[in-house]
Scaffold this active site. Structure first.
Site, PDB file in Angstrom:
ATOM      1  N   SER A  99      -7.738   2.166   6.493  1.00 38.07           N
ATOM      2  CA  SER A  99      -6.847   3.083   5.784  1.00 38.07           C
ATOM      3  C   SER A  99      -7.558   4.226   5.073  1.00 38.07           C
ATOM      4  O   SER A  99      -6.935   5.223   4.757  1.00 38.07           O
ATOM      5  CB  SER A  99      -6.007   2.308   4.778  1.00 38.07           C
ATOM      6  OG  SER A  99      -6.837   1.698   3.818  1.00 38.07           O
ATOM      7  N   HIS A 139      -1.750  -0.687   9.003  1.00 37.03           N
ATOM      8  CA  HIS A 139      -1.713   0.751   9.299  1.00 37.03           C
ATOM      9  C   HIS A 139      -1.625   0.985  10.809  1.00 37.03           C
ATOM     10  O   HIS A 139      -2.185   1.957  11.325  1.00 37.03           O
ATOM     11  CB  HIS A 139      -2.930   1.443   8.693  1.00 37.03           C
ATOM     12  CG  HIS A 139      -2.898   1.410   7.200  1.00 37.03           C
ATOM     13  ND1 HIS A 139      -2.146   2.293   6.437  1.00 37.03           N
ATOM     14  CD2 HIS A 139      -3.465   0.557   6.322  1.00 37.03           C
ATOM     15  CE1 HIS A 139      -2.283   2.001   5.163  1.00 37.03           C
ATOM     16  NE2 HIS A 139      -3.075   0.947   5.058  1.00 37.03           N
ATOM     17  N   LYS A 147       5.250  -0.812   4.931  1.00 36.96           N
ATOM     18  CA  LYS A 147       4.771   0.537   5.288  1.00 36.96           C
ATOM     19  C   LYS A 147       5.723   1.100   6.355  1.00 36.96           C
ATOM     20  O   LYS A 147       6.797   1.575   6.005  1.00 36.96           O
ATOM     21  CB  LYS A 147       3.313   0.489   5.730  1.00 36.96           C
ATOM     22  CG  LYS A 147       2.380  -0.039   4.604  1.00 36.96           C
ATOM     23  CD  LYS A 147       0.931   0.167   4.923  1.00 36.96           C
ATOM     24  CE  LYS A 147      -0.003  -0.662   4.044  1.00 36.96           C
ATOM     25  NZ  LYS A 147       0.089  -0.426   2.617  1.00 36.96           N
TER      26      LYS A 147
HETATM   27  N1  PLP Z   1      -3.877  -4.759   4.370  1.00 36.22           N
HETATM   28  C1  PLP Z   1      -4.067  -3.413   4.429  1.00 36.22           C
HETATM   29  C2  PLP Z   1      -5.021  -2.855   5.437  1.00 36.22           C
HETATM   30  C3  PLP Z   1      -3.376  -2.571   3.542  1.00 36.22           C
HETATM   31  O1  PLP Z   1      -3.563  -1.267   3.565  1.00 36.22           O
HETATM   32  C4  PLP Z   1      -2.485  -3.158   2.602  1.00 36.22           C
HETATM   33  C5  PLP Z   1      -1.758  -2.340   1.615  1.00 36.22           C
HETATM   34  O2  PLP Z   1      -2.208  -1.392   1.066  1.00 36.22           O
HETATM   35  C6  PLP Z   1      -2.329  -4.542   2.597  1.00 36.22           C
HETATM   36  C7  PLP Z   1      -3.044  -5.317   3.491  1.00 36.22           C
HETATM   37  C8  PLP Z   1      -1.380  -5.204   1.648  1.00 36.22           C
HETATM   38  O3  PLP Z   1      -0.067  -5.000   2.117  1.00 36.22           O
HETATM   39  P1  PLP Z   1       1.186  -5.306   1.189  1.00 36.22           P
HETATM   40  O4  PLP Z   1       1.502  -4.007   0.501  1.00 36.22           O
HETATM   41  O5  PLP Z   1       2.258  -5.768   2.119  1.00 36.22           O
HETATM   42  O6  PLP Z   1       0.756  -6.344   0.241  1.00 36.22           O
END
Ligand code: PLP
Length: 420
Positions: A207, A235, A266
């Site tokens: 990200s 992502h 997302k």
């Molecule tokens: N994994 C990644 C790569 C993320 O970017 C995010 C959120 O920013 C998460 C996990 C966590 O997701 P959630 O918002 O559903 O807890």
């Protein structure tokens, strides 16, 4: 009787800790103020802009006049405020109530939870799926449940914080390989041959950089060294690959990646929620052992309703997924032509590389003055000297929105001498 006891308690002399400032509290406050001051001093203080409208490409932000063009949400498909997604959330709220007041295994499983899990596994072409309150929870819950001290986990050094935390919680042997470095991964896999199971864990798309894990090569190594592959598709789900299935579809390895964790927060409606999808035996085990699943409330029906409709829309047509790809291409090529360096590969996360932290911060402020909401990232979120403004493209940005953003960047870039 209860009242008279209370009256007596009230008229009794107050303990000294109530009369004097609480010294433990004062001590803690002094420590915290010092820490807060050091965050401010390092220039890494994160302030939050307050949005007063629904999430979307055009938003209202407290303190700013008029509409703002939003380029920093993970709303890749624009489904956060899609009328059908909202309607489906309303219907689920009406029909199934506000929430379950329970975890899944006590009395928190409704028919809509089961059907969303089925839809998710069908979408990803996996055997089964399990819902969590977030992908953070899915990542926190999987490694400890699956791996023991006899096993090994091999993790990309730039994996998301939730994967890192999940791995910290498990007792497996831990290997951290250099970011997307297949030589290093192979060396670590050789060392890990002595363990019972080997699990390679990587973000599908990273990200901060918008780069995509070399899953083909990872899967080849996994086959050579008898390892399992886990990907975090937060992502990627909904928009990478010809039909938006994710990085594994994009790179042609859907049948070789064992476990997919992803988010509903997302691209898939943007409300909240996460999941693991993969082999049935693993999902069955997670329902028995995964702590964030066992000890946290069920997803609220409205959230389930929104995500379920988002998946329906995606499975009906791949037009939305295609549209974000075309807009990403437009932004990346116009920014490169203007002289900016954009990191990553063809991903709607488009980091505009600036290097200097202060430059990234003042340029982001100047962009907001021009009605464009983007965010600067600097150390410790990204390495020192690699500050950037992260732009995220959505299927609901118009071509005109994208051109306005590029024009504003060009103007602000010249003003701050970030462009030749
Ligand atoms: N994994 C990644 C790569 C993320 O970017 C995010 C959120 O920013 C998460 C996990 C966590 O997701 P959630 O918002 O559903 O807890």
């Amino acid at each position: 009787m209860w009242c008279s006891r209370l009256l007596r308690a009230c008229s009794a002399p107050a303990p000294c800790s109530l009369l004097r400032p609480h010294s433990a509290l004062a001590h803690m406050t002094r420590i915290l103020e010092g820490e807060l001051e050091s965050i401010r001093g390092a220039g890494t203080w994160k302030s939050e802009r307050v949005i007063t409208s629904p999430q979307g490409p055009h938003i209202h932000v407290e303190g700013s006049r008029g509409g703002i063009l939003n380029f920093c949400a993970n709303n890749y498909l624009g489904l956060s405020s899609h009328p059908e997604v909202i309607r489906s959330g309303h219907e689920a709220l009406e029909k199934f109530g506000a929430g379950l007041s329970s975890v899944r295994f006590i009395c928190g499983t409704q028919s809509i939870h089961k059907s969303l899990e089925e839809k998710i596994s069908h979408f990803h072409q996996r055997e089964d799926a399990i819902l969590y309150a977030s992908c953070f929870d899915a990542n926190a819950g999987i490694f400890e449940a699956l791996l023991t001290p006899e096993d090994a986990v091999l993790s990309d050094e730039l994996n998301h914080a939730s994967i890192i935390d999940g791995i910290r919680l498990c007792k497996a042997n831990k290997y951290r390989y250099k970011h997307m470095d297949m030589q290093d991964l192979e060396a670590k896999l050789q060392d890990a041959q002595k363990h019972r199971l080997r699990l390679i864990a990587t973000d599908g798309a990273f990200s901060m950089d918008g780069d995509i894990a070399p899953l083909k090569e990872i899967c080849q190594l996994a086959q050579k060294y008898q390892a399992l592959v886990f990907i975090d598709e937060c992502h990627a789900t909904g928009f990478l690959g010809p039909s938006g299935r994710g990085t594994d579809e994009l790179l042609g390895v859907m049948d070789q990646v064992t476990i997919v964790n992803s988010t509903l927060g997302k691209a898939l409606g943007g409300a909240a929620g996460g999941y693991t999808t993969g082999p049935k035996a693993l999902i069955d085990l997670l329902r028995q052992r995964s702590r964030p699943y066992l000890f946290s409330n069920s997803l609220p029906p409205a959230v389930v309703g929104c995500a379920s409709k988002a998946l329906d829309l995606l499975m009906e047509s791949n037009a939305i997924a295609q549209s974000v790809a075309a807009k990403t291409k437009r932004f990346r090529s116009k920014m490169a032509a203007a002289g900016f360096t954009i990191s990553g590969q063809d991903h709607p996360i488009c980091p505009v590389m600036l290097g200097d932290a202060r430059l990234a911060s003042v340029m982001a402020d100047d962009m907001l003055e021009r009605g464009i909401y983007v965010i600067g990232f600097s150390f410790p979120v990204v390495p020192k000297g690699k500050a950037r403004i992260r732009v995220q493209i959505s299927a609901v940005h118009s071509e005109d929105d994208i051109d306005r953003c590029v024009d504003a960047f060009t103007e602000v870039g010249h003003k701050h001498r970030a462009l030749p």
